[in-house]
Design a protein around this motif. Structure first.
Motif, PDB file in Angstrom:
ATOM      1  N   GLN A   1       0.920  -1.219   0.030  1.00 15.28           N
ATOM      2  CA  GLN A   1      -0.034   0.002   0.036  1.00 15.28           C
ATOM      3  C   GLN A   1       0.760   1.150   0.193  1.00 15.28           C
ATOM      4  O   GLN A   1       0.515   2.042  -0.779  1.00 15.28           O
ATOM      5  CB  GLN A   1      -0.903  -0.150   1.264  1.00 15.28           C
ATOM      6  CG  GLN A   1      -1.930   1.018   1.228  1.00 15.28           C
ATOM      7  CD  GLN A   1      -3.341   0.582   2.052  1.00 15.28           C
ATOM      8  OE1 GLN A   1      -3.375  -0.317   2.229  1.00 15.28           O
ATOM      9  NE2 GLN A   1      -4.236   1.765   2.407  1.00 15.28           N
ATOM     10  N   ASN A   2       1.987   1.365   0.781  1.00 18.66           N
ATOM     11  CA  ASN A   2       2.490   2.659   1.062  1.00 18.66           C
ATOM     12  C   ASN A   2       4.117   2.396   0.545  1.00 18.66           C
ATOM     13  O   ASN A   2       4.599   1.782   1.463  1.00 18.66           O
ATOM     14  CB  ASN A   2       2.321   3.135   2.323  1.00 18.66           C
ATOM     15  CG  ASN A   2       2.838   4.378   2.842  1.00 18.66           C
ATOM     16  OD1 ASN A   2       3.760   4.991   1.955  1.00 18.66           O
ATOM     17  ND2 ASN A   2       2.807   4.695   3.887  1.00 18.66           N
TER      18      ASN A   2
ATOM     19  N   THR B   1       6.636   4.331   0.912  1.00 19.51           N
ATOM     20  CA  THR B   1       7.591   4.933   1.702  1.00 19.51           C
ATOM     21  C   THR B   1       7.855   3.907   2.768  1.00 19.51           C
ATOM     22  O   THR B   1       9.070   3.741   3.152  1.00 19.51           O
ATOM     23  CB  THR B   1       6.898   6.246   2.072  1.00 19.51           C
ATOM     24  OG1 THR B   1       6.863   7.155   1.223  1.00 19.51           O
ATOM     25  CG2 THR B   1       8.177   6.745   3.262  1.00 19.51           C
ATOM     26  N   SER B   2       6.741   3.075   3.323  1.00 24.94           N
ATOM     27  CA  SER B   2       7.258   2.151   4.358  1.00 24.94           C
ATOM     28  C   SER B   2       7.424   0.837   3.927  1.00 24.94           C
ATOM     29  O   SER B   2       8.117   0.213   4.422  1.00 24.94           O
ATOM     30  CB  SER B   2       6.198   2.157   5.372  1.00 24.94           C
ATOM     31  OG  SER B   2       4.777   2.132   4.873  1.00 24.94           O
TER      32      SER B   2
ATOM     33  N   GLU C   1       7.010   4.514  -5.796  1.00 26.96           N
ATOM     34  CA  GLU C   1       5.895   3.881  -6.643  1.00 26.96           C
ATOM     35  C   GLU C   1       6.372   3.071  -7.801  1.00 26.96           C
ATOM     36  O   GLU C   1       6.098   1.870  -8.200  1.00 26.96           O
ATOM     37  CB  GLU C   1       4.650   4.495  -6.824  1.00 26.96           C
ATOM     38  CG  GLU C   1       3.248   3.810  -6.840  1.00 26.96           C
ATOM     39  CD  GLU C   1       2.944   2.896  -5.688  1.00 26.96           C
ATOM     40  OE1 GLU C   1       2.813   3.473  -4.742  1.00 26.96           O
ATOM     41  OE2 GLU C   1       3.169   1.787  -6.093  1.00 26.96           O
TER      42      GLU C   1
ATOM     43  N   LYS D   1      -2.323   5.972  -4.337  1.00 24.06           N
ATOM     44  CA  LYS D   1      -2.698   7.027  -3.269  1.00 24.06           C
ATOM     45  C   LYS D   1      -1.766   7.851  -2.711  1.00 24.06           C
ATOM     46  O   LYS D   1      -0.546   7.781  -2.973  1.00 24.06           O
ATOM     47  CB  LYS D   1      -2.940   5.867  -1.789  1.00 24.06           C
ATOM     48  CG  LYS D   1      -3.516   6.563  -1.002  1.00 24.06           C
ATOM     49  CD  LYS D   1      -3.910   5.496   0.114  1.00 24.06           C
ATOM     50  CE  LYS D   1      -4.627   6.180   1.368  1.00 24.06           C
ATOM     51  NZ  LYS D   1      -4.879   5.153   2.463  1.00 24.06           N
TER      52      LYS D   1
END
Ligand code: ATP
Ligand code: MG
Lengths: 311, 315
Positions: free
Chosen positions: A95-96, A98-99, A159, A181
């Motif tokens: 999902q993210n 960055t993490s 991404e 997102k």
């Protein structure tokens, strides 16, 4: 032929407050080469469903049902066999970005790892291939940026790097969890274009709560609510003529269609409502909706809806 | 990077100046006139003439700021003055003691790392199992037993009862045999805290999204933990290891004293007992300098482990 066939998938999390029913008897199939969108509001169980396919949920999660991939039930594979599916045949873009990228390893080495593990290539050709992959996802100065750490990348670049990592092993199914997102409109456009391009001959489960993005790259869309699939339809059909009141409400809450939110809030996954899980928020709810759980109804070719209105 | 290091060194200077003032003036805050105490003999108090002569000889008749500046000037040139007691150069005494401490610290660090890191990793990987509980119990014992008590127990077992190792002493220039018991005493006491930190830091890393990414790639668990999680988890651990080394290098006073190890802690205690002011001043300043340098080294190695900080510095 079905690439992925999920039947009766149920994920339960035992917590101190009670049993969280994150997905309830999900049936879903993805055809070869197909992009299936999975939409639903926050907390509806989209990520849990994606992770359950690859068995990435925490150990205490109770996962029941069948996840058939190319004929084999993933849920009953041994851990080593499962490891050969993960990252090789099915990849997941978390999902993210960055993490999801390791902050202390260079972007290049994180992609290289996949090549070395699944493609059995030596370090030198792996390095070359990483640069090619980064070029393919249109990262400028790819040969220099391979040595960068994730924090040196912008959100859109991270991404792209995640997509490059996903493509490294040339998988047959990509599970992409909210890949657009938090990106601004132009970057989002480009990422969608890229995803569409690279999944030309692959299957993809595209998880999002942005219907417009899903509509752009998916042939079919499944609507999820409180851990349940409420409607599955071809993208045009879903947009033109939503059958389920929730889908209709979801469409009407979009900025382009008047920004009218659905009244009420989503149910607690510990204490789900009786009957139809959506009835407390539904304008068409009748007495039967409170009493009985609606079955999935098959409407014409491939169209499904879980609502008594269409019985 | 070089600019960063020079900036850090520049920032250290005022701190060191401050420490030098403190360590110099500390002696004057203690009750009693050093000259009188030093010249005190079994026959009685020294004569006023003798005291004056001593003061002139040692420069103690000058105003205090003149004494400080003169001392500072000498110290900068590596001259810490002469011991009032042995009349030998203070720098020699410090260097000799520091060498002993350095040896002991090194071996203690190895003991500490070898014990704490694997235990911490095991406790994290097997968290909430009996293994984790055992590690927790061991760590609790490790922190709650005072060093002097552990030292006595070790001496009783290995020296008195089993007669494998010497009770105390420096041996032949600080040989391994004499080093084992003090190193175990010092190493295990810091290992307890380090192991707990290693555990919590690894658990924290294992709960991050990038671990799910690593698993989703199909990597075997030993690489997920040993590479992806550990590289992140070690960052705070290195900081605490550096701090531990700082405490060891500054002389683990009690342990050095029990084992008769002629280290820097031993030197400070002795010189305080004897009111050997030049030695006190010199060794305290020296300890401060070591601490500051070590901190700098930890900070620099930290930037190597953590790219986010490394690049902030370059920018
Ligand atoms: N390990 C867990 N333990 C308990 N509950 C969990 C766990 N993981 C997820 N859940 C719960 O499962 C539900 C579904 O979560 P999920 O992350 O799948 O939602 P989502 O549809 O992906 O939402 P979003 O759009 O915000 O990403 C949430 O209510 C969440 O709190
Ligand atoms: Mg999610």
């Amino acid at each position: 032929m079905s690439r992925l066939e999920i039947s009766n998938l149920r994920v339960l999390f035992p917590t101190d407050d009670g049993l969280v029913k994150a997905t309830n008897d999900v049936d879903l199939g993805i055809e070869e080469g197909e992009n299936l969108g999975l939409i639903g509001e926050s907390g509806s169980g989209k990520t849990v469903l994606g992770m359950a396919i690859l068995r990435l949920l925490p150990k205490d999660a109770r996962v029941e049902g069948v996840v058939r991939f190319n004929g084999r039930d993933l849920l009953s594979l041994r851990e080593e066999e499962m490891r050969r599916v993960r990252g090789r045949e099915i990849v997941m873009i978390l999902q993210n970005p960055t993490s999801a990228l390791n902050p202390v390893l260079t972007v290049g080495s994180q992609i290289e790892e996949v090549l070395r593990l699944h493609k059995g290539v030596d370090k030198r050709s792996a390095r070359k291939r990483v640069v090619e992959l980064l070029k393919m996802v249109r990262i400028r100065d790819a040969s220099k940026r391979v040595r960068d750490y994730p924090h040196q990348f912008s959100g859109g670049m991270k991404e792209r790097a995640m997509i490059a990592m996903a493509l490294a092993s040339d998988p047959t199914l990509i599970i992409a969890d909210e890949p657009t997102k938090g990106l601004d409109v132009t970057v989002k456009r480009e990422i969608l274009k890229l995803l569409k391009e690279v999944t030309e001959r692959k299957s993809m489960l595209f998880i999002t709560h942005d219907l417009a993005s899903a509509a752009e790259i998916c042939e079919r869309i499944a609507v999820m609510y409180a851990g349940e699939i409420l409607e599955v339809a071809k993208t045009e059909d879903l947009l033109d003529d939503p059958l389920h009141p929730y889908t209709e409400g979801f469409l009407n809450s979009l900025p382009s269609r008047g920004l009218k939110p659905i009244r009420g809030i989503g149910p607690s996954l510990i204490d789900l409502p009786h009957g139809c899980k959506f009835h407390p928020r539904c304008d068409h709810a009748t007495e039967v909706c409170m009493r009985e759980h609606p079955p999935m109804l098959q409407i014409e070719d491939g169209r499904q809806v879980r609502c008594f209105l269409h019985a | 990077m070089l600019a960063y290091i020079s900036k850090r060194i520049l920032l250290i200077m005022p701190a060191l100046l401050f420490v030098s003032i403190i360590s110099f003036s500390m002696v004057y805050l203690a009750p009693g006139d050093p000259a009188e105490i030093l010249l005190m003999s079994p026959e009685g108090s020294p004569s006023p003439e003798a005291i004056d002569a001593f003061r002139v000889r040692m420069g103690l008749d000058q105003p205090i700021y003149v004494q400080y500046l003169r001392w500072l000037d000498n110290v900068i040139h590596g001259d810490f003055g002469y011991s009032y007691m042995s009349e030998r150069p203070v720098a020699d005494a410090i260097m000799k003691s520091f060498k002993a401490t350095l040896k002991l610290s090194f071996v203690s660090m190895i003991v500490s790392i070898v014990v704490s890191i694997p235990l911490g990793i095991m406790a994290a990987v097997k968290h909430n199992t009996i293994i984790d509980d055992l590690c927790r119990f061991g760590a609790l014992i490790g922190v709650s037993i005072p060093n002097f008590w552990q030292a006595f127990l070790l001496i009783l077992l290995f020296s008195v009862y089993l007669d494998w190792l010497p009770v105390a002493g420096y041996g032949d220039g600080g040989d391994l045999k004499h080093m084992i018991l003090p190193a175990i005493t010092l190493g295990t006491s810091s290992a307890a805290v380090t192991a707990r930190l290693m555990r919590s830091s690894l658990l924290e890393a294992l709960s991050q999204d990038y671990i799910i990414t690593a698993r989703a790639k199909g990597l075997p668990e030993k690489i997920v933990i040993g590479k992806h999680a550990l590289k992140n988890a070690l960052i705070p651990v290195v900081t605490i290891l550096g701090l531990n080394l700082g405490f060891l290098l500054n002389g683990a006073v009690v342990t050095e004293w029990i084992f008769g190890w002629p280290g820097i802690g031993d030197l400070v205690v002795d010189s305080i007992y004897q009111r050997d002011y030049t030695v006190i001043q010199g060794s305290i300043l020296f300890i401060a300098v070591i601490f500051v340098i070590l901190n700098l080294i930890v900070d620099i190695s930290y930037t190597y482990l953590n790219p986010r900080i490394r690049y902030e510095i370059v920018d």
